[in-house]
Design a protein around this motif. Structure first.
Motif, PDB file in Angstrom:
ATOM      1  N   ALA A   1       0.890  -1.393  -0.011  1.00 29.69           N
ATOM      2  CA  ALA A   1       0.146  -0.163  -0.250  1.00 29.69           C
ATOM      3  C   ALA A   1       0.787   1.175  -0.066  1.00 29.69           C
ATOM      4  O   ALA A   1       0.514   2.259  -0.547  1.00 29.69           O
ATOM      5  CB  ALA A   1      -0.769  -0.050   1.084  1.00 29.69           C
ATOM      6  N   THR A   2       2.045   1.379   0.768  1.00 28.13           N
ATOM      7  CA  THR A   2       2.806   2.367   0.914  1.00 28.13           C
ATOM      8  C   THR A   2       3.988   2.663   0.262  1.00 28.13           C
ATOM      9  O   THR A   2       4.485   3.447  -0.149  1.00 28.13           O
ATOM     10  CB  THR A   2       3.019   2.673   2.273  1.00 28.13           C
ATOM     11  OG1 THR A   2       3.705   1.630   2.801  1.00 28.13           O
ATOM     12  CG2 THR A   2       1.680   2.576   3.207  1.00 28.13           C
ATOM     13  N   ARG A   3       4.622   1.361  -0.472  1.00 32.36           N
ATOM     14  CA  ARG A   3       5.885   1.180  -0.826  1.00 32.36           C
ATOM     15  C   ARG A   3       6.920   2.087  -0.286  1.00 32.36           C
ATOM     16  O   ARG A   3       7.315   3.243  -1.024  1.00 32.36           O
ATOM     17  CB  ARG A   3       5.672   1.782  -2.527  1.00 32.36           C
ATOM     18  CG  ARG A   3       4.612   0.695  -3.182  1.00 32.36           C
ATOM     19  CD  ARG A   3       4.751   0.417  -4.486  1.00 32.36           C
ATOM     20  NE  ARG A   3       3.844  -0.362  -5.218  1.00 32.36           N
ATOM     21  CZ  ARG A   3       3.393  -0.326  -6.422  1.00 32.36           C
ATOM     22  NH1 ARG A   3       3.865   0.704  -7.350  1.00 32.36           N
ATOM     23  NH2 ARG A   3       2.398  -1.153  -6.572  1.00 32.36           N
ATOM     24  N   PRO A   4       7.318   1.809   0.716  1.00 34.83           N
ATOM     25  CA  PRO A   4       8.332   2.644   1.551  1.00 34.83           C
ATOM     26  C   PRO A   4       9.863   2.260   0.755  1.00 34.83           C
ATOM     27  O   PRO A   4       9.783   1.459   0.074  1.00 34.83           O
ATOM     28  CB  PRO A   4       8.387   1.956   2.896  1.00 34.83           C
ATOM     29  CG  PRO A   4       8.043   0.548   2.602  1.00 34.83           C
ATOM     30  CD  PRO A   4       6.939   0.656   1.428  1.00 34.83           C
ATOM     31  N   ASP A   5      10.543   3.409   0.772  1.00 35.74           N
ATOM     32  CA  ASP A   5      11.955   3.105   0.329  1.00 35.74           C
ATOM     33  C   ASP A   5      12.886   2.163   1.218  1.00 35.74           C
ATOM     34  O   ASP A   5      13.668   1.261   0.560  1.00 35.74           O
ATOM     35  CB  ASP A   5      12.669   4.413   0.488  1.00 35.74           C
ATOM     36  CG  ASP A   5      12.022   5.682  -0.254  1.00 35.74           C
ATOM     37  OD1 ASP A   5      11.842   5.518  -1.475  1.00 35.74           O
ATOM     38  OD2 ASP A   5      11.648   6.717   0.391  1.00 35.74           O
ATOM     39  N   LEU A   6      12.514   1.911   2.343  1.00 41.50           N
ATOM     40  CA  LEU A   6      13.333   0.860   3.279  1.00 41.50           C
ATOM     41  C   LEU A   6      12.060   0.112   4.142  1.00 41.50           C
ATOM     42  O   LEU A   6      11.405   1.039   4.987  1.00 41.50           O
ATOM     43  CB  LEU A   6      14.435   1.630   3.926  1.00 41.50           C
ATOM     44  CG  LEU A   6      15.209   0.770   5.132  1.00 41.50           C
ATOM     45  CD1 LEU A   6      15.902  -0.398   4.295  1.00 41.50           C
ATOM     46  CD2 LEU A   6      16.150   1.836   5.652  1.00 41.50           C
ATOM     47  N   VAL A   7      12.687  -1.012   4.547  1.00 44.92           N
ATOM     48  CA  VAL A   7      11.790  -1.577   5.437  1.00 44.92           C
ATOM     49  C   VAL A   7      12.804  -2.158   6.277  1.00 44.92           C
ATOM     50  O   VAL A   7      13.785  -3.065   5.944  1.00 44.92           O
ATOM     51  CB  VAL A   7      10.949  -2.850   4.851  1.00 44.92           C
ATOM     52  CG1 VAL A   7      10.211  -3.602   5.766  1.00 44.92           C
ATOM     53  CG2 VAL A   7       9.839  -2.522   3.712  1.00 44.92           C
ATOM     54  N   LEU A   8      12.636  -1.682   7.542  1.00 43.72           N
ATOM     55  CA  LEU A   8      13.391  -2.394   8.659  1.00 43.72           C
ATOM     56  C   LEU A   8      12.488  -3.670   9.303  1.00 43.72           C
ATOM     57  O   LEU A   8      11.763  -3.495   9.785  1.00 43.72           O
ATOM     58  CB  LEU A   8      13.675  -1.479  10.050  1.00 43.72           C
ATOM     59  CG  LEU A   8      14.400  -0.013   9.475  1.00 43.72           C
ATOM     60  CD1 LEU A   8      14.401   1.015  10.643  1.00 43.72           C
ATOM     61  CD2 LEU A   8      15.829  -0.484   8.923  1.00 43.72           C
ATOM     62  N   LEU A   9      13.411  -4.597   9.071  1.00 45.01           N
ATOM     63  CA  LEU A   9      12.421  -5.990   9.134  1.00 45.01           C
ATOM     64  C   LEU A   9      12.811  -6.847  10.186  1.00 45.01           C
ATOM     65  O   LEU A   9      13.851  -7.476   9.938  1.00 45.01           O
ATOM     66  CB  LEU A   9      12.260  -6.528   7.793  1.00 45.01           C
ATOM     67  CG  LEU A   9      11.423  -7.744   7.556  1.00 45.01           C
ATOM     68  CD1 LEU A   9       9.949  -7.810   7.871  1.00 45.01           C
ATOM     69  CD2 LEU A   9      11.442  -8.505   6.305  1.00 45.01           C
ATOM     70  N   ASP A  10      12.218  -7.278  11.125  1.00 44.61           N
ATOM     71  CA  ASP A  10      12.327  -8.038  12.260  1.00 44.61           C
ATOM     72  C   ASP A  10      12.290  -9.650  11.560  1.00 44.61           C
ATOM     73  O   ASP A  10      11.382  -9.787  10.843  1.00 44.61           O
ATOM     74  CB  ASP A  10      11.626  -8.023  13.528  1.00 44.61           C
ATOM     75  CG  ASP A  10      11.998  -8.745  14.784  1.00 44.61           C
ATOM     76  OD1 ASP A  10      13.302  -9.177  14.626  1.00 44.61           O
ATOM     77  OD2 ASP A  10      11.309  -8.852  15.344  1.00 44.61           O
ATOM     78  N   VAL A  11      13.108 -10.386  12.128  1.00 48.70           N
ATOM     79  CA  VAL A  11      13.066 -11.719  11.453  1.00 48.70           C
ATOM     80  C   VAL A  11      12.104 -12.624  12.189  1.00 48.70           C
ATOM     81  O   VAL A  11      10.993 -13.156  11.736  1.00 48.70           O
ATOM     82  CB  VAL A  11      14.491 -12.626  11.570  1.00 48.70           C
ATOM     83  CG1 VAL A  11      14.042 -14.076  11.282  1.00 48.70           C
ATOM     84  CG2 VAL A  11      15.259 -11.921  10.536  1.00 48.70           C
ATOM     85  N   MET A  12      11.844 -12.387  13.455  1.00 51.28           N
ATOM     86  CA  MET A  12      10.890 -13.297  14.382  1.00 51.28           C
ATOM     87  C   MET A  12       9.965 -12.338  14.614  1.00 51.28           C
ATOM     88  O   MET A  12       9.839 -11.414  15.507  1.00 51.28           O
ATOM     89  CB  MET A  12      11.680 -13.718  15.544  1.00 51.28           C
ATOM     90  CG  MET A  12      12.609 -14.678  15.151  1.00 51.28           C
ATOM     91  SD  MET A  12      13.677 -15.542  16.482  1.00 51.28           S
ATOM     92  CE  MET A  12      13.339 -14.500  18.124  1.00 51.28           C
ATOM     93  N   LEU A  13       8.499 -12.497  13.837  1.00 49.82           N
ATOM     94  CA  LEU A  13       7.363 -11.817  14.251  1.00 49.82           C
ATOM     95  C   LEU A  13       6.308 -12.580  14.338  1.00 49.82           C
ATOM     96  O   LEU A  13       6.331 -13.914  13.969  1.00 49.82           O
ATOM     97  CB  LEU A  13       7.220 -10.895  12.870  1.00 49.82           C
ATOM     98  CG  LEU A  13       8.188 -10.005  12.492  1.00 49.82           C
ATOM     99  CD1 LEU A  13       7.860  -9.516  10.833  1.00 49.82           C
ATOM    100  CD2 LEU A  13       7.721  -8.582  13.292  1.00 49.82           C
TER     101      LEU A  13
END
Length: 124
Positions: free
Chosen positions: A46-58
């Motif tokens: 929906a937002t197409r961010p430039d960067l995703v800070l993504l946790d592995v364990m969610l």
């Protein structure tokens, strides 16, 4: 003034998310946050961010599955992904990078190291 880069924080632990949001705000980036893996892909599309800070364990969906989903969607090719995990073994790092992550950082992270990675991925 050029538009702000946008960063999506995908992190289920509030204290870590707060630190990440503080960092990206200090760097002058717009940001948003989701705390569950199930919401992440929908928000990224929906937002197409430039960067995703993504946790592995969610909860519900792992960061690896989210990374794979982003990389399988040609419309999201420009989205950068920085994966974060407390289990920073070499095999975890290889798996994340093999799925298309642009970077991988181990928690607990030094704020300066994280800032450097974010700048590297987003450019000046």
């Amino acid at each position: 003034m050029p538009p702000l880069h946008s960063v999506l924080v995908v992190e289920d632990e509030d204290n870590i998310a707060t630190a990440l949001e503080y960092l990206v705000t200090r760097e002058g980036y717009a940001h948003d946050r989701v705390s569950s893996g199930a919401d992440a892909l929908t928000r990224i599309r929906a937002t197409r961010p430039d960067l995703v800070l993504l946790d592995v364990m969610l909860p519900e969906v792992s960061g690896y599955d989210i990374c794979d989903g982003v990389r399988r969607d040609p419309a999201l090719a420009a989205v950068k992904i920085l994966m974060m995990t407390a289990r920073g073994s070499a095999s975890e790092r290889r798996r994340g990078l093999a799925l298309g992550a642009d970077g991988f950082i181990t928690k607990p992270f030094e704020l300066n190291a994280l800032r450097a990675e974010v700048r590297r991925l987003l450019g000046p």
